[in-house]
Design a protein around this motif. Structure first.
Motif, PDB file in Angstrom:
ATOM      1  N   LEU A  41      33.788  67.450  54.126  1.00 14.57           N
ATOM      2  CA  LEU A  41      33.158  66.085  54.210  1.00 14.57           C
ATOM      3  C   LEU A  41      33.522  65.299  52.917  1.00 14.57           C
ATOM      4  O   LEU A  41      33.902  64.326  52.933  1.00 14.57           O
ATOM      5  N   SER A  42      32.888  65.802  52.130  1.00 16.90           N
ATOM      6  CA  SER A  42      32.838  65.141  50.578  1.00 16.90           C
ATOM      7  C   SER A  42      34.262  65.153  50.103  1.00 16.90           C
ATOM      8  O   SER A  42      34.421  63.968  49.553  1.00 16.90           O
ATOM      9  N   GLN A  43      35.005  66.121  50.322  1.00 17.59           N
ATOM     10  CA  GLN A  43      36.514  65.872  49.853  1.00 17.59           C
ATOM     11  C   GLN A  43      37.055  64.817  50.566  1.00 17.59           C
ATOM     12  O   GLN A  43      37.971  63.956  50.248  1.00 17.59           O
ATOM     13  N   LEU A  44      36.874  64.744  52.034  1.00 22.12           N
ATOM     14  CA  LEU A  44      37.436  63.668  52.755  1.00 22.12           C
ATOM     15  C   LEU A  44      37.024  62.343  52.464  1.00 22.12           C
ATOM     16  O   LEU A  44      38.062  61.240  52.409  1.00 22.12           O
ATOM     17  N   LEU A  45      35.892  62.248  52.089  1.00 20.20           N
ATOM     18  CA  LEU A  45      35.295  60.829  51.746  1.00 20.20           C
ATOM     19  C   LEU A  45      35.921  60.366  50.175  1.00 20.20           C
ATOM     20  O   LEU A  45      36.276  59.137  50.198  1.00 20.20           O
ATOM     21  N   GLU A  46      36.125  61.377  49.327  1.00 16.99           N
ATOM     22  CA  GLU A  46      36.727  61.200  48.108  1.00 16.99           C
ATOM     23  C   GLU A  46      38.150  60.913  48.431  1.00 16.99           C
ATOM     24  O   GLU A  46      38.595  59.745  47.384  1.00 16.99           O
ATOM     25  N   TRP A  47      38.967  61.414  49.011  1.00 14.67           N
ATOM     26  CA  TRP A  47      40.141  61.336  49.231  1.00 14.67           C
ATOM     27  C   TRP A  47      40.649  59.839  49.846  1.00 14.67           C
ATOM     28  O   TRP A  47      41.345  58.892  49.479  1.00 14.67           O
ATOM     29  N   SER A  48      39.546  59.556  50.667  1.00 12.47           N
ATOM     30  CA  SER A  48      39.796  58.105  51.590  1.00 12.47           C
ATOM     31  C   SER A  48      39.462  57.092  50.585  1.00 12.47           C
ATOM     32  O   SER A  48      40.307  55.944  50.532  1.00 12.47           O
ATOM     33  N   ILE A  49      38.512  57.013  49.492  1.00 15.73           N
ATOM     34  CA  ILE A  49      37.996  56.108  48.558  1.00 15.73           C
ATOM     35  C   ILE A  49      39.435  56.027  47.449  1.00 15.73           C
ATOM     36  O   ILE A  49      39.642  54.839  46.876  1.00 15.73           O
ATOM     37  N   TYR A  50      40.000  57.365  47.030  1.00 12.89           N
ATOM     38  CA  TYR A  50      40.923  57.424  46.159  1.00 12.89           C
ATOM     39  C   TYR A  50      42.055  56.496  46.811  1.00 12.89           C
ATOM     40  O   TYR A  50      42.837  55.768  45.989  1.00 12.89           O
ATOM     41  N   TYR A  51      42.452  56.944  48.362  1.00 12.86           N
ATOM     42  CA  TYR A  51      43.749  55.896  48.621  1.00 12.86           C
ATOM     43  C   TYR A  51      43.312  54.499  48.856  1.00 12.86           C
ATOM     44  O   TYR A  51      44.212  53.536  48.723  1.00 12.86           O
ATOM     45  N   LEU A  52      42.012  54.397  49.023  1.00 10.43           N
ATOM     46  CA  LEU A  52      41.706  52.803  49.109  1.00 10.43           C
ATOM     47  C   LEU A  52      41.860  52.102  47.912  1.00 10.43           C
ATOM     48  O   LEU A  52      42.365  50.972  47.868  1.00 10.43           O
ATOM     49  N   ASN A  53      41.375  52.752  46.626  1.00 11.40           N
ATOM     50  CA  ASN A  53      41.659  52.030  45.395  1.00 11.40           C
ATOM     51  C   ASN A  53      43.093  52.036  45.121  1.00 11.40           C
ATOM     52  O   ASN A  53      43.396  51.007  44.335  1.00 11.40           O
ATOM     53  N   LYS A  54      43.879  52.948  45.561  1.00 17.76           N
ATOM     54  CA  LYS A  54      45.371  52.878  45.378  1.00 17.76           C
ATOM     55  C   LYS A  54      46.110  51.867  46.062  1.00 17.76           C
ATOM     56  O   LYS A  54      47.000  50.964  45.449  1.00 17.76           O
ATOM     57  N   ILE A  55      45.608  51.553  47.292  1.00 21.50           N
ATOM     58  CA  ILE A  55      46.019  50.403  47.924  1.00 21.50           C
ATOM     59  C   ILE A  55      45.524  48.967  47.588  1.00 21.50           C
ATOM     60  O   ILE A  55      46.371  48.084  47.199  1.00 21.50           O
TER      61      ILE A  55
END
Length: 678
Positions: free
Chosen positions: A451-465
């Motif tokens: 769950l922690s990694q899923l949230l981290e990846w989601s925010i990472y791709y949000l920042n990239k977009i």
């Protein structure tokens, strides 16, 4: 507008006008008290008279609105610390010499490059009970551990009043702090601080402890620092540690609003909690349990998010929506909006002057009022196209409503805002659900790694977009000037156009034409004022001298070569240019002699060379010129001496003494800010 037919709407408007009246005119407490008693008496009198005589109902209505106005005035006066006799602002000696000041830390603020900053509450000054809020600045290399919320401190020091901007048309940070009831700052070193053993455990303390616990547990799970800071902003409203580059990307992409917890976030929380509670039956008891759970969840989220104005507003409004649903009544969204405004401003009228509060309410109002009109333009047949169309219409409604105010405050417009919202709103809903779940588990140190990694990846791709959209700088319109008169007339035109579109008629079209005339008159008035102005400005610019001469809307810049090369990007000149609706027409290398409106000005640079047979009206000393000031002033006999911030401070003090001996007016830009010559 049907919304204005609601008595509550007119009462709210009267209340807000009362707050504005008290804020700008600051009437005496005794006058407000007399007005409050008088208006209450009139209200009671007309209430009983209107019961027996229906013709007097109009007077009762007027009496009601007048009472709401006076209540607005008294609320603002009551909640303004400046009017409290115990407030430190009335203790003049605290600004002149050191005193022992007892403080309690209330909030950790964003640190500056030189110091850690805290919002602190004053308790005592030299054993005398005093009140008020200050900003405490502690050198960040002098204290090895950060202070925590609730810490009691004893500091020997002198308070410094908030200074106005050092240059024209810059952001007025002193006014911003004053609106938050902060009138001074305290600069301290570790040697001047004694940390008490007692910790004040109030709601702010427990809120801070909970946030700290969540953050530490996430850090233990190796949550990437960049993504963690964004997650903390999205879920808990704490933006202190986000890098300036990320904030700039969100601004350019038109998505900075998601970094401040607001109605969008609270709406997701409400939907999420309601979904979790679905298994509970809709009986009388079950419905009551659901309501209490929702209200507690929203309140807890508001406390964790630091009770910011946008959070308080959203929590209050959605709490009323939840209560309305529980009572099985159709909730009039306008009433919900108005009640939340009244309640919030009744307890904290200073929120009215918060930019985030203003933008949030305007955006929400236009979504409610304008979005149905936009959505009626096209009726999609398929669910996917309907979903996309709904997001677009909501985004456009909010953007249209906040556009004039956003330009007025920030002077820019993100052209790709609709693409940003179309992409990030679905992604944000996932991040919010994941984030709330992860933060909740983090509070108990029970975070599953996936769950922690899923949230981290989601925010990472949000920042990239966001970064990809922000990189398209051609679509970002910057440096847009907007005067206050144009702001008001723009909203007048916007409202009349929407009213006409809702129900076209000749009378409403006439009102639109009148609004256009008012907008044009506002523009011509501003232009006439600017075109007839002439001024010379000596800016407070460190290291380099910067002088401008403005005639109408044309600016001539005097500076050295290094400044002239990047003059268009200079932040000081940018603020001045936008604020005066002007353009940089000419650039000239700094000269020793200048003439402005019949006054002879001599600029003395680092060479220290000057002719002895001239008598200028004004001398501008720059670049720490090596001179005998007493001799210079005796020979030239200037009527005024201006010293800019390119000079060393110790030399400025010597020059000030020389001017005082010869009774020559002295203006140091580092001390008094920019100098304007009309």
């Amino acid at each position: 507008m049907k919304v204005l037919h609601f008595p509550l709407a007119r009462i709210t408007i009267g209340f807000i006008l009362g707050i504005l009246f008290a804020f700008y005119l600051q009437p005496s407490i005794s006058a407000v008290f007399i007005a409050l008693i008088s208006s209450l008496s009139i209200f009671i009198l007309f209430y009983f008279l209107s019961k027996s005589r229906s013709k007097l109902s109009l007077y009762f209505g007027v009496g009601t609105y007048f009472l709401s106005f006076i209540i607005g005035v008294s609320t603002q006066i009551t909640h303004t610390d400046y009017f409290q006799k115990s407030n430190y602002i009335h203790n003049t000696s605290i600004f002149e010499q050191p005193h022992f000041i007892s403080l309690t830390i209330r909030e950790k603020m964003k640190s500056s490059p030189f110091s850690d900053r805290y919002l602190a509450i004053v308790n005592h000054i030299d054993q005398k009970e005093q009140t008020g809020r200050i900003i405490l600045n502690i050198q960040n290399d002098s204290l090895h551990h950060a202070l925590q919320v609730g810490n009691s401190l004893l500091i020997k020091g002198t308070l410094t009043k908030n200074k106005p901007p050092n240059n024209p048309n810059q952001f007025d940070y002193s006014k911003y702090l004053e609106n938050k009831q902060i009138y001074a700052q305290l600069y301290a070193d570790v040697d001047e601080i004694k940390i008490g053993s007692k910790i004040e455990k109030d709601i702010w303390y427990y809120s801070s402890k909970l946030r700290t616990r969540i953050i530490r547990n996430l850090e233990k799970n190796n949550f990437n620092k960049t993504e963690l800071n964004v997650a903390i902003a999205l879920i808990m409203g704490q933006q202190q540690d986000i890098s300036p580059d990320i904030i700039r990307d969100y601004q350019y992409a038109g998505a900075v609003h998601i970094l401040s917890v607001s109605g969008l976030h609270i709406g997701f929380i409400l939907l999420f909690v309601t979904f979790i509670l679905k298994p509970i039956p809709n009986t009388k008891r079950g419905s009551f349990i659901k309501l209490i759970t929702i209200l507690i969840s929203l309140s807890m989220f508001g406390i964790i998010a630091g009770l910011a104005p946008s959070v308080v507003r959203s929590v209050t409004m959605f709490s009323f929506v939840a209560i309305g649903n529980h009572l099985r009544r159709s909730v009039n969204i306008y009433h919900t909006l108005l009640v939340s405004v009244l309640l919030i401003l009744l307890f904290e009228p200073s929120f009215l002057f918060d930019v985030g509060f203003q933008l949030s309410y305007i955006a929400l109002f236009f979504i409610i009022w304008l979005q149905p009109l936009l959505s009626s333009i096209w009726k999609p047949k398929y669910k996917v196209s309907k979903y996309i169309w709904d997001i677009l219409t909501v985004s456009f409604a909010a953007q249209i409503g906040t556009l004039p105010l956003s330009i007025y405050y920030f002077h820019q417009f993100p052209g790709l805002f609709f693409i940003t919202n179309l992409i990030i709103i679905p992604l944000l809903s996932i991040i919010m659900i994941l984030g709330v779940l992860v933060m909740l588990l983090a509070a108990f140190n029970m975070i599953p790694i996936f769950l922690s990694q899923l949230l981290e990846w989601s925010i990472y791709y949000l920042n990239k977009i966001i970064n990809a959209i922000a990189s398209l700088e051609k679509f970002i319109i910057q440096d847009i000037p907007l005067h206050f008169y144009l702001l008001i007339s723009s909203y007048l035109l916007l409202f009349t156009i929407i009213i006409w579109f809702k129900k076209p008629s000749f009378n409403r079209l006439s009102v639109i034409l009148i609004s256009i005339i008012i907008l044009q008159l506002s523009y011509f008035r501003i232009q006439y004022k600017i075109l007839n102005e002439e001024e010379l400005i000596v800016f407070n610019s460190t290291k380099n001298t910067l002088i401008t001469e403005r005639k109408g809307e044309n600016i001539l810049v005097y500076a050295n070569d290094s400044i002239l090369k990047t003059v268009q990007k200079n932040s000081i000149l940018k603020s001045y240019r936008i604020g005066n609706l002007s353009t940089l027409e000419q650039k000239k290398r700094l000269q020793n002699f200048m003439f402005f409106n019949g006054k002879k000005i001599f600029v003395l640079d680092s060479s220290g060379i000057y002719p002895k047979n001239i008598q200028p009206d004004i001398i501008i000393l720059t670049q720490s010129a090596k001179i005998n000031a007493d001799r210079l002033f005796q020979e030239m006999k200037p009527k005024l001496v201006i010293v800019d911030a390119s000079n060393f401070k110790n030399i400025q003090k010597l020059w000030k003494v020389s001017c005082k001996k010869q009774k020559i007016p002295f203006h140091a830009t580092g001390e008094k800010g920019f100098y304007k010559l009309n």
